[in-house]
Every structure is written in structure tokens, then in C-alpha cells.
Design a protein around this motif. Structure first.
Motif, PDB file in Angstrom:
ATOM      1  N   GLY A 145      18.725 -97.037  80.053  1.00  0.00           N
ATOM      2  CA  GLY A 145      19.676 -97.937  80.696  1.00  0.00           C
ATOM      3  C   GLY A 145      20.180 -99.013  79.763  1.00  0.00           C
ATOM      4  O   GLY A 145      19.851-100.192  79.932  1.00  0.00           O
ATOM      5  N   GLU A 146      21.026 -98.631  78.807  1.00  0.00           N
ATOM      6  CA  GLU A 146      21.542 -99.597  77.836  1.00  0.00           C
ATOM      7  C   GLU A 146      22.876 -99.107  77.283  1.00  0.00           C
ATOM      8  O   GLU A 146      23.096 -97.912  77.114  1.00  0.00           O
ATOM      9  CB  GLU A 146      20.546 -99.781  76.688  1.00  0.00           C
ATOM     10  CG  GLU A 146      20.935-100.870  75.696  1.00  0.00           C
ATOM     11  CD  GLU A 146      19.908-101.070  74.602  1.00  0.00           C
ATOM     12  OE1 GLU A 146      20.053-102.029  73.827  1.00  0.00           O
ATOM     13  OE2 GLU A 146      18.954-100.270  74.513  1.00  0.00           O
ATOM     14  N   ALA A 147      23.751-100.051  76.989  1.00  0.00           N
ATOM     15  CA  ALA A 147      25.051 -99.725  76.397  1.00  0.00           C
ATOM     16  C   ALA A 147      25.513-100.894  75.550  1.00  0.00           C
ATOM     17  O   ALA A 147      24.970-102.000  75.623  1.00  0.00           O
ATOM     18  CB  ALA A 147      26.076 -99.400  77.484  1.00  0.00           C
ATOM     19  N   SER A 148      26.542-100.652  74.764  1.00  0.00           N
ATOM     20  CA  SER A 148      27.017-101.670  73.832  1.00  0.00           C
ATOM     21  C   SER A 148      27.708-102.831  74.540  1.00  0.00           C
ATOM     22  O   SER A 148      28.132-102.730  75.697  1.00  0.00           O
ATOM     23  CB  SER A 148      27.987-101.057  72.825  1.00  0.00           C
ATOM     24  OG  SER A 148      29.205-100.671  73.460  1.00  0.00           O
ATOM     25  N   TYR A 149      27.810-103.920  73.818  1.00  0.00           N
ATOM     26  CA  TYR A 149      28.529-105.113  74.272  1.00  0.00           C
ATOM     27  C   TYR A 149      29.903-104.718  74.814  1.00  0.00           C
ATOM     28  O   TYR A 149      30.321-105.166  75.879  1.00  0.00           O
ATOM     29  CB  TYR A 149      28.656-106.057  73.079  1.00  0.00           C
ATOM     30  CG  TYR A 149      29.398-107.355  73.301  1.00  0.00           C
ATOM     31  CD1 TYR A 149      28.707-108.562  73.378  1.00  0.00           C
ATOM     32  CD2 TYR A 149      30.783-107.391  73.372  1.00  0.00           C
ATOM     33  CE1 TYR A 149      29.385-109.770  73.549  1.00  0.00           C
ATOM     34  CE2 TYR A 149      31.465-108.574  73.545  1.00  0.00           C
ATOM     35  CZ  TYR A 149      30.768-109.765  73.632  1.00  0.00           C
ATOM     36  OH  TYR A 149      31.457-110.943  73.798  1.00  0.00           O
ATOM     37  N   ALA A 150      30.623-103.874  74.057  1.00  0.00           N
ATOM     38  CA  ALA A 150      31.983-103.493  74.444  1.00  0.00           C
ATOM     39  C   ALA A 150      32.004-102.692  75.740  1.00  0.00           C
ATOM     40  O   ALA A 150      32.923-102.837  76.554  1.00  0.00           O
ATOM     41  CB  ALA A 150      32.652-102.696  73.321  1.00  0.00           C
ATOM     42  N   THR A 151      31.004-101.844  75.953  1.00  0.00           N
ATOM     43  CA  THR A 151      30.940-101.071  77.192  1.00  0.00           C
ATOM     44  C   THR A 151      30.766-101.987  78.387  1.00  0.00           C
ATOM     45  O   THR A 151      31.476-101.872  79.400  1.00  0.00           O
ATOM     46  CB  THR A 151      29.775-100.069  77.147  1.00  0.00           C
ATOM     47  OG1 THR A 151      29.859 -99.276  75.971  1.00  0.00           O
ATOM     48  CG2 THR A 151      29.786 -99.169  78.372  1.00  0.00           C
ATOM     49  N   ALA A 152      29.803-102.894  78.284  1.00  0.00           N
ATOM     50  CA  ALA A 152      29.544-103.823  79.385  1.00  0.00           C
ATOM     51  C   ALA A 152      30.773-104.657  79.679  1.00  0.00           C
ATOM     52  O   ALA A 152      31.167-104.831  80.847  1.00  0.00           O
ATOM     53  CB  ALA A 152      28.361-104.732  79.030  1.00  0.00           C
ATOM     54  N   ARG A 153      31.378-105.163  78.664  1.00  0.00           N
ATOM     55  CA  ARG A 153      32.526-106.041  78.816  1.00  0.00           C
ATOM     56  C   ARG A 153      33.669-105.353  79.544  1.00  0.00           C
ATOM     57  O   ARG A 153      34.308-105.910  80.436  1.00  0.00           O
ATOM     58  CB  ARG A 153      32.969-106.501  77.428  1.00  0.00           C
ATOM     59  CG  ARG A 153      33.949-107.619  77.418  1.00  0.00           C
ATOM     60  CD  ARG A 153      34.116-108.095  75.971  1.00  0.00           C
ATOM     61  NE  ARG A 153      35.199-109.044  75.927  1.00  0.00           N
ATOM     62  CZ  ARG A 153      36.476-108.687  75.951  1.00  0.00           C
ATOM     63  NH1 ARG A 153      36.795-107.433  76.003  1.00  0.00           N
ATOM     64  NH2 ARG A 153      37.412-109.610  75.931  1.00  0.00           N
TER      65      ARG A 153
END
Length: 253
Positions: A194-202
Motif C-alpha cells: 500500500g504505497e505510491a509516489s508523491y505524484a500519484t497521491a497528489r
């Protein structure tokens, strides 16, 4: 992979020691792109994202409801289940269906890879300057600009490569009615998911701060077996390939 418990403890300590720069850095991380790169297209870290409103935005032509409907049934392929955070119960299986693997978890923020104004040792005490997979020119991935997801490191529990999942594999990430295409860009601990990059979250309207951001709400990660965005750093390639794969995935499931 962020250890959310550890990250929050570190963040609290840092905030007590240096509240002035902490506040400035957090604000900067939400509003400024990589100083070495031009502003990206929607979905990259070009400007601050507004909070997501359910059902209001998506990339491509396939809606969130259709993708979620295609992942209703789980045929578990992992030998055991994953935890979303250190100390949490292991209750997240990796599932498979025709053409894809998927899981439903939370989202922690990965800010590793190339240094930027948003992602560096000052804004992220857990920052690492490398990612498991690299750009076509050999440079590390840029978490602040490139939507990517993190897969658990290979273990007896699940070996992602055996299911056609590797660096550059195209993924569709679904949260609150939004669909964001991404690539597999990094690996994490063998027991967490359960993790994704800064850009994905944004792009999904999730707070991307690597210390205090992320969400505990449901996020669905759909990874298309055997697919590849070429080059890995091209978000446009991920969207084009992902949209075609998502249409086929929904039709078949």
C-alpha cells in the motif's frame, strides 16, 4: 515503503525541533515542482492538487466504478497476506483475475529517487536517493513528478515478477472515484503493501507529504500483467497503454 508509525514519530520529533522550517518545507512540497524539470501535465507535481471529490476526475476513458466492479472477486495468489503498516494486522491479499493482479489497501507516500524540492532529506527524514527501477537514461525515478506504485519485495509470500509484474508495468490506481494511471517504480519491504509516489497521491487528491500524508481509506491498485510503459518515465505512455488495458480488463471481467 513508508513505515507510517515510524514516519509519524519522526515527523513529530522534527516538528518539535524545528517547527519553522517544517512548516515551510511542507508548504513547499505541496506547491513546487522539481527545479530541474519543467512543469508536468496533470497528474505530475506541477501545482497543488485540490482535495478529491468523489466521481469528479479520471484519466482515460474507463471509470472508477467499472474498474472496482472488475475487482470485486479475489482469487488470492499471495501465500499469506500483507500488513499495511508496521504493527497492523496482516489482512491484505494479492489477488489475480484475467489480465491483472490487484489489491486493496491504504496509501503511504514514497518520496524516494531523484532529489527535488518536494522530495529530499529535509522534507522526508526517510528519503532514499534510489528507486528499484530507473529511467531509460539510467537516472533514478522522480517521485515528485512521476506517478508510480510500490510493490512488496519478492519473498515466499509473493514474487511479483512471476506474475508479469516488473519495473514499468502499467497500473491503474483508484480512490474516491478517481482513476490515476501509473507504473511500477519501486519495491518495498516483503511484508508491507500500500504505497505510491508523491505524484500519484497528489493526482488522486491525497495529501502527498511523505511524513504526514497518505490515507487510511481504501485505495485499489490494479497492475496489468506483462504490460510496460516505454519509456518508464513517460506518464503519457502509461496513460495510453493503461487506458487500452483497462478497457480490455473491464470487458473481460
Amino acid at each position: 515503503m513508508r513505515n507510517r508509525t515510524t514516519a509519524l514519530v519522526v515527523a513529530a520529533g522534527v516538528a518539535l525541533l524545528a517547527p519553522a522550517w517544517y512548516s515551510a518545507a511542507a508548504q513547499q512540497s505541496l506547491s513546487e515542482p522539481d527545479a530541474k524539470s519543467p512543469r508536468g501535465a496533470p497528474g505530475s507535481a506541477g501545482s497543488a492538487a485540490a482535495p478529491a471529490r468523489e466521481g469528479t476526475a479520471r484519466e482515460g476513458t474507463v471509470g472508477a466504478a467499472d474498474l472496482l466492479a472488475a475487482t470485486r472477486k479475489c482469487k488470492q495468489i499471495s501465500h499469506g497476506k500483507y500488513r499495511t503498516d508496521d504493527g497492523a494486522r496482516a489482512d491484505v491479499p494479492v489477488c489475480a483475475t484475467r489480465g491483472a493482479v490487484f489489491w486493496k489497501a491504504d496509501m503511504d507516500i514514497d518520496c524516494d529517487g531523484r532529489r527535488s524540492k518536494a522530495c529530499n532529506r529535509r522534507t522526508d527524514p526517510l528519503f532514499q536517493p534510489t528507486t528499484a527501477f530507473q529511467q531509460s537514461d539510467g537516472r533514478q525515478l522522480n517521485a515528485a513528478r512521476l506517478p508510480y506504485v510500490v510493490v512488496p519485495g519478492a519473498s515466499h509470500r509473493w514474487k511479483h515478477a512471476k506474475h508479469g509484474i516488473t519495473g514499468g508495468t502499467v497500473a491503474a490506481v483508484v480512490h474516491r472515484g478517481r482513476v490515476q494511471y501509473a507504473v511500477v517504480g519501486d519495491t518495498g519491504p516483503t511484508d508491507l503493501i500500500g504505497e505510491a509516489s508523491y505524484a500519484t497521491a497528489r493526482a488522486l487528491g491525497i495529501r502527498p507529504d511523505p511524513r504526514t500524508g497518505g490515507t487510511g481509506e481504501d485505495v485499489t491498485y490494479v497492475l496489468f500483467k506483462g504490460s510496460k510503459a516505454q519509456p518508464i518515465e513517460s506518464h503519457g505512455a502509461a496513460v495510453a497503454r493503461g487506458d487500452a488495458l483497462a478497457r480490455e480488463f473491464v470487458r473481460r471481467n
